[in-house]
Design an enzyme around this catalytic site. Sequence first.
Site, PDB file in Angstrom:
ATOM      1  N   ARG A  30      14.302 -15.846   1.412  1.00  0.00           N
ATOM      2  CA  ARG A  30      13.575 -16.344   2.591  1.00  0.00           C
ATOM      3  C   ARG A  30      14.508 -16.625   3.768  1.00  0.00           C
ATOM      4  O   ARG A  30      14.295 -17.585   4.511  1.00  0.00           O
ATOM      5  CB  ARG A  30      12.791 -17.625   2.251  1.00  0.00           C
ATOM      6  CG  ARG A  30      11.718 -17.449   1.207  1.00  0.00           C
ATOM      7  CD  ARG A  30      10.394 -17.109   1.883  1.00  0.00           C
ATOM      8  NE  ARG A  30       9.300 -17.218   0.946  1.00  0.00           N
ATOM      9  CZ  ARG A  30       8.374 -18.172   0.973  1.00  0.00           C
ATOM     10  NH1 ARG A  30       8.386 -19.093   1.911  1.00  0.00           N
ATOM     11  NH2 ARG A  30       7.421 -18.190   0.091  1.00  0.00           N
ATOM     12  N   ARG A  34      11.129 -20.242   8.935  1.00  0.00           N
ATOM     13  CA  ARG A  34      10.893 -21.313   9.916  1.00  0.00           C
ATOM     14  C   ARG A  34      12.087 -22.216  10.200  1.00  0.00           C
ATOM     15  O   ARG A  34      12.055 -22.971  11.163  1.00  0.00           O
ATOM     16  CB  ARG A  34       9.706 -22.171   9.467  1.00  0.00           C
ATOM     17  CG  ARG A  34       8.386 -21.453   9.647  1.00  0.00           C
ATOM     18  CD  ARG A  34       7.291 -22.114   8.855  1.00  0.00           C
ATOM     19  NE  ARG A  34       7.581 -21.956   7.440  1.00  0.00           N
ATOM     20  CZ  ARG A  34       6.803 -22.401   6.458  1.00  0.00           C
ATOM     21  NH1 ARG A  34       5.719 -23.060   6.738  1.00  0.00           N
ATOM     22  NH2 ARG A  34       7.137 -22.206   5.205  1.00  0.00           N
ATOM     23  N   ARG A  43       7.260 -16.006  15.682  1.00  0.00           N
ATOM     24  CA  ARG A  43       6.081 -16.345  14.867  1.00  0.00           C
ATOM     25  C   ARG A  43       4.936 -16.825  15.781  1.00  0.00           C
ATOM     26  O   ARG A  43       3.781 -16.451  15.595  1.00  0.00           O
ATOM     27  CB  ARG A  43       6.497 -17.420  13.863  1.00  0.00           C
ATOM     28  CG  ARG A  43       5.405 -18.032  13.041  1.00  0.00           C
ATOM     29  CD  ARG A  43       4.922 -17.115  11.956  1.00  0.00           C
ATOM     30  NE  ARG A  43       3.919 -17.793  11.159  1.00  0.00           N
ATOM     31  CZ  ARG A  43       2.677 -17.992  11.515  1.00  0.00           C
ATOM     32  NH1 ARG A  43       2.245 -17.541  12.674  1.00  0.00           N
ATOM     33  NH2 ARG A  43       1.834 -18.630  10.728  1.00  0.00           N
ATOM     34  N   ASP A  80       5.529 -10.207   2.787  1.00  0.00           N
ATOM     35  CA  ASP A  80       5.165 -11.238   1.818  1.00  0.00           C
ATOM     36  C   ASP A  80       4.650 -10.577   0.556  1.00  0.00           C
ATOM     37  O   ASP A  80       4.117  -9.463   0.614  1.00  0.00           O
ATOM     38  CB  ASP A  80       4.088 -12.169   2.391  1.00  0.00           C
ATOM     39  CG  ASP A  80       4.024 -13.462   1.587  1.00  0.00           C
ATOM     40  OD1 ASP A  80       4.820 -14.373   1.857  1.00  0.00           O
ATOM     41  OD2 ASP A  80       3.217 -13.529   0.650  1.00  0.00           O
ATOM     42  N   TYR A 156      -1.865 -15.684  -8.103  1.00  0.00           N
ATOM     43  CA  TYR A 156      -2.383 -16.035  -6.767  1.00  0.00           C
ATOM     44  C   TYR A 156      -3.782 -15.471  -6.556  1.00  0.00           C
ATOM     45  O   TYR A 156      -4.659 -16.108  -5.968  1.00  0.00           O
ATOM     46  CB  TYR A 156      -1.456 -15.504  -5.662  1.00  0.00           C
ATOM     47  CG  TYR A 156      -0.306 -16.429  -5.341  1.00  0.00           C
ATOM     48  CD1 TYR A 156      -0.483 -17.533  -4.517  1.00  0.00           C
ATOM     49  CD2 TYR A 156       0.953 -16.204  -5.878  1.00  0.00           C
ATOM     50  CE1 TYR A 156       0.577 -18.378  -4.234  1.00  0.00           C
ATOM     51  CE2 TYR A 156       2.020 -17.052  -5.602  1.00  0.00           C
ATOM     52  CZ  TYR A 156       1.819 -18.149  -4.776  1.00  0.00           C
ATOM     53  OH  TYR A 156       2.864 -18.998  -4.509  1.00  0.00           O
TER      54      TYR A 156
END
Length: 348
Positions: A30, A34, A43, A80, A156
């Site tokens: 990652r 952010r 973003r 992702d 998921y």
Amino acid sequence: MKDEAPQTMPKFLRTLSGTVCTPPALWLMRQAGRYLPEYREVRAQAGSFLGLCYNPDLAAEVTLQPVRRFGFDAAIIFSDILVVPHALGQRVEFLDGEGPRLDPVTNAKAVSSLSPDRARTCFDPVYEAIRKTVGRLESQTPLIGFCGAPWTVASYMIEGGGSPDQRAAKLLAYKDPKTFQTLLDLLAETSADYLIGQVDAGASALQIFDSWAGSLDDDSFAKFVIQPTAKVVQRVKAVHSQVPVIGFPRGSAAYYSKYLSETGVDAIGCDTAAPLDLMTRIQIQRPVQGNLDPLLLLSGGDAMERRVRAILDTLSPKPFVFNLGHGILPETPVENVERLVNLVRTTV
Ligand code: CP3
């Protein structure tokens, strides 16, 4: 250990082929995200998270940001693991601060409505982002392509989001094994095609993220983690025999050796809970990657430095890629990442 790879090969790929590199290759799971102000800016411009994943120019830009700033030894394409269910036709949303939300797939009918044909065209913007990124990377910085492993992605899809215990996925697997297996097979095939497409577009290594591999008994681990991952690796290697594949079965240190020999991955990504002495034993078999606690990186200071040195002392004499044990946290100070890069580059 294999023959020494040529010096011209990028450090990260040389390590994956079994060569010891000093200082070790370094990238962070990652690494685009952010914690970087320049990521937050792009973003905001992109609007939605999936809009960013499917915008080749912006996805290429955020992929390059951490490489530009820190000179990491590999880039990882910005995307992702949930683009696969999205491409198969499941509704996937990323709500700010809440993580992903999906319309749960809970029965045979829902599984049969997923469309592998739709998936093929949906991946095109990711492939385009890869081509753009590779065109802008220096030759010594390879690009990693990735996907989620079938078990993690299925969990998921069935839960409709993240969950602490994968309860809904396990219950479906135990009560309706046929439907569950159909879903795992579909994911293995689609994910393998997706990885092949990423290599065709220019990715030179692959990582398979199995973030929820740690919650299964040994029988289920063999059926839901090892077998589907082996299927993905076999399909990819049938087309691209040389591309190195890293497996990241998080929370499964007890199974590393079995996972390595039975899935056919070339290296293993170790999570924070994997003991360093176990990692050194695994290094006899294959290269390892890992495993600094992302919370130590967030904290910084002496605690981080001590652990970074211990990891380097223990693991760098054999093929080793420095990484975190899980993804970098959004609150991580950029200065701590700078300090980490400096330590890894100067300690050994
Ligand atoms: O490593 C990289 O820099 C490449 C990009 C990447 C992302 N997700 C971007 C992302 C990779 C490799 C992933 C993998 C991923 N995604 C995993 C496997 C690794 C792991 O962390 O266990 C999983 C389980 C996911 C699913 C996912 N995506 C979750 C649970 C979340 C929400 C959690 C969070 O951090 O907000 C995401 C969103 C996501 N994926 C973000 C990023 C940068 C944050 C969303 C945003 O920027 O708005």
